[in-house]
Design a protein around this motif. Structure first.
Motif, PDB file in Angstrom:
ATOM      1  N   CYS A  69      21.627  44.778  69.434  1.00 26.65           N
ATOM      2  CA  CYS A  69      22.046  43.642  68.733  1.00 26.65           C
ATOM      3  C   CYS A  69      23.018  44.008  67.540  1.00 26.65           C
ATOM      4  CB  CYS A  69      20.959  42.440  68.254  1.00 26.65           C
ATOM      5  SG  CYS A  69      20.310  41.660  69.477  1.00 26.65           S
ATOM      6  N   VAL A  70      22.513  45.095  66.870  1.00 26.93           N
ATOM      7  CA  VAL A  70      23.387  45.627  65.725  1.00 26.93           C
ATOM      8  C   VAL A  70      24.681  46.298  66.262  1.00 26.93           C
ATOM      9  CG1 VAL A  70      23.511  47.562  64.198  1.00 26.93           C
ATOM     10  CG2 VAL A  70      21.383  46.310  64.194  1.00 26.93           C
ATOM     11  N   MET A  71      24.647  46.876  67.433  1.00 31.11           N
ATOM     12  CA  MET A  71      25.855  47.429  68.101  1.00 31.11           C
ATOM     13  C   MET A  71      26.724  46.329  68.456  1.00 31.11           C
ATOM     14  SD  MET A  71      24.547  50.879  70.119  1.00 31.11           S
ATOM     15  CE  MET A  71      22.826  50.132  70.930  1.00 31.11           C
ATOM     16  N   ILE A  72      26.228  45.291  69.201  1.00 29.65           N
ATOM     17  CA  ILE A  72      27.362  44.495  69.589  1.00 29.65           C
ATOM     18  C   ILE A  72      27.854  43.657  68.562  1.00 29.65           C
ATOM     19  CG2 ILE A  72      27.393  42.271  70.795  1.00 29.65           C
ATOM     20  CD1 ILE A  72      24.985  43.114  72.690  1.00 29.65           C
ATOM     21  N   THR A  73      26.829  43.291  67.357  1.00 33.52           N
ATOM     22  CA  THR A  73      27.581  42.496  66.244  1.00 33.52           C
ATOM     23  C   THR A  73      28.464  43.460  65.382  1.00 33.52           C
ATOM     24  OG1 THR A  73      25.310  41.547  65.848  1.00 33.52           O
ATOM     25  CG2 THR A  73      26.780  41.213  64.167  1.00 33.52           C
ATOM     26  N   ASN A  74      28.037  44.536  65.086  1.00 32.83           N
ATOM     27  CA  ASN A  74      29.058  45.355  64.276  1.00 32.83           C
ATOM     28  C   ASN A  74      30.287  45.663  64.890  1.00 32.83           C
ATOM     29  OD1 ASN A  74      26.652  45.458  62.759  1.00 32.83           O
ATOM     30  ND2 ASN A  74      27.140  47.288  61.903  1.00 32.83           N
ATOM     31  N   LEU A  75      30.224  45.993  66.121  1.00 30.36           N
ATOM     32  CA  LEU A  75      31.402  46.360  66.971  1.00 30.36           C
ATOM     33  C   LEU A  75      32.228  45.289  66.907  1.00 30.36           C
ATOM     34  CD1 LEU A  75      32.887  48.538  68.404  1.00 30.36           C
ATOM     35  CD2 LEU A  75      31.648  47.985  70.334  1.00 30.36           C
ATOM     36  N   GLY A  76      31.518  43.983  67.214  1.00 27.90           N
ATOM     37  CA  GLY A  76      32.590  42.697  67.239  1.00 27.90           C
ATOM     38  C   GLY A  76      33.234  42.538  65.992  1.00 27.90           C
ATOM     39  N   CYS A  77      32.497  42.785  64.972  1.00 25.16           N
ATOM     40  CA  CYS A  77      32.988  42.627  63.537  1.00 25.16           C
ATOM     41  C   CYS A  77      34.205  43.538  63.407  1.00 25.16           C
ATOM     42  CB  CYS A  77      32.047  42.604  62.477  1.00 25.16           C
ATOM     43  SG  CYS A  77      30.658  41.305  62.506  1.00 25.16           S
ATOM     44  N   LEU A  78      34.063  44.821  63.779  1.00 26.35           N
ATOM     45  CA  LEU A  78      35.165  45.682  63.387  1.00 26.35           C
ATOM     46  C   LEU A  78      36.371  45.289  64.325  1.00 26.35           C
ATOM     47  CD1 LEU A  78      33.233  49.019  63.427  1.00 26.35           C
ATOM     48  CD2 LEU A  78      33.795  47.657  61.550  1.00 26.35           C
ATOM     49  N   ILE A  79      36.031  45.056  65.501  1.00 26.54           N
ATOM     50  CA  ILE A  79      37.218  44.406  66.331  1.00 26.54           C
ATOM     51  C   ILE A  79      37.938  43.347  65.733  1.00 26.54           C
ATOM     52  CG2 ILE A  79      37.759  43.495  68.443  1.00 26.54           C
ATOM     53  CD1 ILE A  79      35.563  45.032  69.877  1.00 26.54           C
ATOM     54  N   MET A  80      36.999  42.336  65.125  1.00 27.62           N
ATOM     55  CA  MET A  80      37.976  41.296  64.451  1.00 27.62           C
ATOM     56  C   MET A  80      38.449  41.712  63.256  1.00 27.62           C
ATOM     57  SD  MET A  80      35.169  37.900  64.704  1.00 27.62           S
ATOM     58  CE  MET A  80      33.568  38.716  64.087  1.00 27.62           C
ATOM     59  N   TYR A  89      36.568  32.632  69.364  1.00 27.08           N
ATOM     60  CA  TYR A  89      35.722  32.963  70.158  1.00 27.08           C
ATOM     61  C   TYR A  89      34.942  34.032  69.963  1.00 27.08           C
ATOM     62  CZ  TYR A  89      39.169  29.797  72.357  1.00 27.08           C
ATOM     63  OH  TYR A  89      40.131  28.801  72.897  1.00 27.08           O
ATOM     64  N   LEU A  90      35.249  35.057  69.290  1.00 30.00           N
ATOM     65  CA  LEU A  90      34.534  36.383  69.153  1.00 30.00           C
ATOM     66  C   LEU A  90      33.219  35.867  68.119  1.00 30.00           C
ATOM     67  CD1 LEU A  90      36.842  39.353  68.866  1.00 30.00           C
ATOM     68  CD2 LEU A  90      34.650  39.105  70.306  1.00 30.00           C
ATOM     69  N   PHE A  91      33.682  35.006  67.114  1.00 28.42           N
ATOM     70  CA  PHE A  91      32.929  34.324  66.079  1.00 28.42           C
ATOM     71  C   PHE A  91      31.741  33.549  66.825  1.00 28.42           C
ATOM     72  CE2 PHE A  91      35.875  34.888  62.321  1.00 28.42           C
ATOM     73  CZ  PHE A  91      34.607  35.576  61.613  1.00 28.42           C
ATOM     74  N   GLN A  92      32.123  32.808  67.807  1.00 30.99           N
ATOM     75  CA  GLN A  92      31.260  31.881  68.305  1.00 30.99           C
ATOM     76  C   GLN A  92      30.170  32.806  69.203  1.00 30.99           C
ATOM     77  OE1 GLN A  92      33.331  28.999  70.234  1.00 30.99           O
ATOM     78  NE2 GLN A  92      33.228  27.801  68.769  1.00 30.99           N
ATOM     79  N   PHE A  93      30.917  33.652  69.992  1.00 32.71           N
ATOM     80  CA  PHE A  93      29.769  34.486  70.900  1.00 32.71           C
ATOM     81  C   PHE A  93      28.835  35.204  69.903  1.00 32.71           C
ATOM     82  CE2 PHE A  93      29.054  38.708  72.586  1.00 32.71           C
ATOM     83  CZ  PHE A  93      28.408  38.580  73.509  1.00 32.71           C
ATOM     84  N   LEU A  94      29.227  35.854  68.850  1.00 30.04           N
ATOM     85  CA  LEU A  94      28.402  36.803  68.156  1.00 30.04           C
ATOM     86  C   LEU A  94      27.458  35.717  67.312  1.00 30.04           C
ATOM     87  CD1 LEU A  94      30.791  39.307  66.415  1.00 30.04           C
ATOM     88  CD2 LEU A  94      29.115  39.692  68.395  1.00 30.04           C
ATOM     89  N   GLY A  95      27.737  34.668  66.950  1.00 34.01           N
ATOM     90  CA  GLY A  95      27.176  33.819  66.146  1.00 34.01           C
ATOM     91  C   GLY A  95      25.995  33.071  66.948  1.00 34.01           C
ATOM     92  N   SER A  96      26.327  33.145  68.263  1.00 30.53           N
ATOM     93  CA  SER A  96      25.136  32.613  68.976  1.00 30.53           C
ATOM     94  C   SER A  96      24.349  33.424  69.874  1.00 30.53           C
ATOM     95  CB  SER A  96      26.142  31.591  70.143  1.00 30.53           C
ATOM     96  OG  SER A  96      26.784  30.770  69.678  1.00 30.53           O
ATOM     97  N   THR A  97      24.947  34.769  69.810  1.00 27.55           N
ATOM     98  CA  THR A  97      23.568  35.730  70.462  1.00 27.55           C
ATOM     99  C   THR A  97      23.251  36.921  69.439  1.00 27.55           C
ATOM    100  OG1 THR A  97      25.748  36.918  71.019  1.00 27.55           O
ATOM    101  CG2 THR A  97      24.968  35.443  72.559  1.00 27.55           C
ATOM    102  N   SER A  98      23.824  37.734  69.398  1.00 30.12           N
ATOM    103  CA  SER A  98      23.275  39.050  68.688  1.00 30.12           C
ATOM    104  C   SER A  98      23.283  38.517  67.052  1.00 30.12           C
ATOM    105  CB  SER A  98      24.088  40.306  68.619  1.00 30.12           C
ATOM    106  OG  SER A  98      25.488  39.963  68.363  1.00 30.12           O
ATOM    107  N   ALA A  99      24.020  37.919  66.378  1.00 26.99           N
ATOM    108  CA  ALA A  99      24.093  37.729  65.105  1.00 26.99           C
ATOM    109  C   ALA A  99      22.956  36.834  64.738  1.00 26.99           C
ATOM    110  CB  ALA A  99      25.268  37.155  64.531  1.00 26.99           C
ATOM    111  N   VAL A 100      22.549  35.916  65.032  1.00 26.86           N
ATOM    112  CA  VAL A 100      21.315  34.846  64.985  1.00 26.86           C
ATOM    113  C   VAL A 100      20.150  35.686  65.443  1.00 26.86           C
ATOM    114  CG1 VAL A 100      21.471  34.065  67.132  1.00 26.86           C
ATOM    115  CG2 VAL A 100      21.055  32.411  65.420  1.00 26.86           C
ATOM    116  N   CYS A 101      20.267  36.580  66.224  1.00 31.78           N
ATOM    117  CA  CYS A 101      18.869  37.559  66.529  1.00 31.78           C
ATOM    118  C   CYS A 101      18.753  38.169  65.052  1.00 31.78           C
ATOM    119  CB  CYS A 101      18.901  38.261  67.594  1.00 31.78           C
ATOM    120  SG  CYS A 101      18.941  37.197  69.183  1.00 31.78           S
ATOM    121  N   LEU A 102      19.629  38.927  64.761  1.00 34.29           N
ATOM    122  CA  LEU A 102      19.536  39.830  63.642  1.00 34.29           C
ATOM    123  C   LEU A 102      19.080  39.066  62.250  1.00 34.29           C
ATOM    124  CD1 LEU A 102      22.255  42.309  63.981  1.00 34.29           C
ATOM    125  CD2 LEU A 102      19.814  42.634  64.521  1.00 34.29           C
ATOM    126  N   ALA A 103      20.123  37.801  62.087  1.00 37.30           N
ATOM    127  CA  ALA A 103      19.750  37.270  60.887  1.00 37.30           C
ATOM    128  C   ALA A 103      18.594  36.308  60.691  1.00 37.30           C
ATOM    129  CB  ALA A 103      21.034  36.334  60.845  1.00 37.30           C
TER     130      ALA A 103
END
Length: 435
Positions: free
Chosen positions: A104-115, A371-385
């Motif tokens: 989840c950290v890898m998905i969230t952080n990598l998604g944020c860096l791409i954004m 779309y990246l925000f929605q994907f992250l916020g519904s999956t890895s980010a909500v798990c971590l937070a």
């Protein structure tokens, strides 16, 4: 002991055992920088979806829940032997918990860096959503050339600005760049506020909707698609341990987090309102794109450019902070039995370069941050937070949870799971409807 990742891997090498303890102010800036990131760009778009009042309430509620979740993480981590997020999850749920956290950290952080890189590309070289064309600052100043194309401008930023910062091996080393980055965010909000007030005086502001507008195109369940955006905008839990475990007392980290959350919530509320006043329902998922319009005055043009450039610089300085925890988790995930990453220069540099190259290529391939925000916020980010911290409190392997802790944890997990399922379902439904 838990796996040595996060704070103890790339951030605190063995050769610096007597390093000076960080200040609370430095932690505030590092936390605030981790939080703000790219989230501020899509906050005004959530006001368009939800209306002003529900959006403001959602920002405050998510901020309060984030404070609770961070307190859970720090308290339950210090009650055991773990020193990292993955470590405390391993203590609670075994190896599966550690792996889930790292993924989840890898998905969230990598998604944020791409954004971040996408937004920087939007600012410098513009974007073309649909049939409309939005020019970047470099194109407005110098016209169209190969050297100010999106591909080259992002590449230049990655090599010249970000590479030297991501090669630093201690998170405290970034406190000055974090301070500048928060200052740039405040300048960004300040300029937007001035522009909105001027437009208000001149009678040129848009009329914002206080409540959501439900019609044939927008249903009640569509409103849930804005929730993941706010969740992502407040997710910084991947940096709780790297920053917090440089303190001697967990209470110092909690204090820093509370100050940073108040600061960030105020910034989000301000940019949401003033951005919506300026652009109304024409606001884009990345508000910086809206500032490409030519102004009637030279002052207006300068303000437009200052808004975009200040936030692009802010993101350039946020990028290294998120890269720390991402790099640490990738190293622990791929090389769990290798020596500390900070002591292995070849591995440290290789992982850093691979992350930069991948982030750059993905930023060129993906055009839209919503779309990246929605994907992250519904999956890895909500798990971590929310889901993982709440689950740690409910599991309570060291027997320190109070009845209040269990009630808050249950509420947090249920709300996170229900809203995420609804948001994912609506997004999938809308995707098939649009085909």
């Amino acid at each position: 002991m838990s796996p040595a990742i996060g704070a103890h891997a790339p951030l605190l090498p063995n050769q610096e055992p007597q390093a000076r303890s960080p200040s609370i102010s430095g932690a505030v800036f590092n936390v605030a920088t981790s939080i703000i990131g790219a989230g501020i760009m899509s906050i005004p778009a959530t006001l368009k979806v939800l209306g002003v009042i529900p959006a403001f309430l959602l920002i405050i509620i998510v901020g309060l829940l984030v404070e609770v979740s961070v307190e859970f993480l720090m308290r339950f981590t210090h009650s055991g032997d773990a020193t990292t997020y993955a470590g405390v999850m391993k203590e609670s749920f075994g190896p599966a918990g550690s792996v889930a956290t790292q993924i989840c950290v890898m998905i969230t952080n990598l998604g944020c860096l791409i954004m971040y890189l996408i937004i920087i590309g939007d600012v410098l070289s513009g974007s073309q959503p649909g049939e409309s064309v939005h020019l970047g600052v470099l194109q407005e100043w110098f016209g169209f050339h190969w050297w100010n194309s999106r591909e080259f401008s992002i590449l230049f930023t990655v090599v010249i600005v970000m590479l030297p910062l991501v090669l630093l091996r201690r998170v405290e080393s970034l406190k000055f760049s974090s301070f500048i980055s928060v200052l740039l965010a405040v300048i960004f909000v300040g300029i937007c506020s001035v522009m909105a007030i001027i437009a208000l005086v001149q009678g040129k502001t848009k009329n914002p909707r206080l409540m959501p507008q439900l019609d044939e195109q927008t249903s009640f369940f569509d409103l849930f698609t804005a929730v993941p955006v706010i969740v992502t905008a407040f997710t910084f839990h991947f940096n709780v341990h790297p920053i917090g475990f440089e303190f001697g007392k967990p209470s110092d980290m909690i204090k820093a987090v509370r100050i940073a959350l108040v600061l960030c919530a105020a910034i989000y509320l301000a940019i949401g309102l003033f951005g919506y006043l300026l652009f109304g329902d024409s606001i884009m998922s990345d508000i910086l794109v809206n500032f490409d319009k030519s102004s009637d005055t030279a002052t207006g043009t300068v303000l437009n450019d200052a808004v975009r450039l200040s936030y692009a610089l802010h993101l350039m300085l946020v990028f290294p902070l998120l890269n720390f925890s991402l790099r640490a988790n990738i190293d622990e995930f791929l090389f769990p039995k290798k020596p500390l990453l900070a002591n292995d220069t070849n591995r440290f540099v290789t992982i850093t370069l691979v992350l930069l190259v991948f982030s750059y290529l993905a930023a060129i391939a993906f055009p839209n941050i919503w779309y990246l925000f929605q994907f992250l916020g519904s999956t890895s980010a909500v798990c971590l937070a929310f889901i993982f911290p709440g689950s740690i409190a409910l599991r309570d392997v060291n027997g320190i949870a109070t009845r209040k802790d269990r009630v808050m944890a249950t509420t947090m997990v249920v709300l996170a799971v229900v809203t995420s399922i609804i948001a994912i379902s609506i997004n999938v439904y809308n995707l098939f409807q649009s085909k």
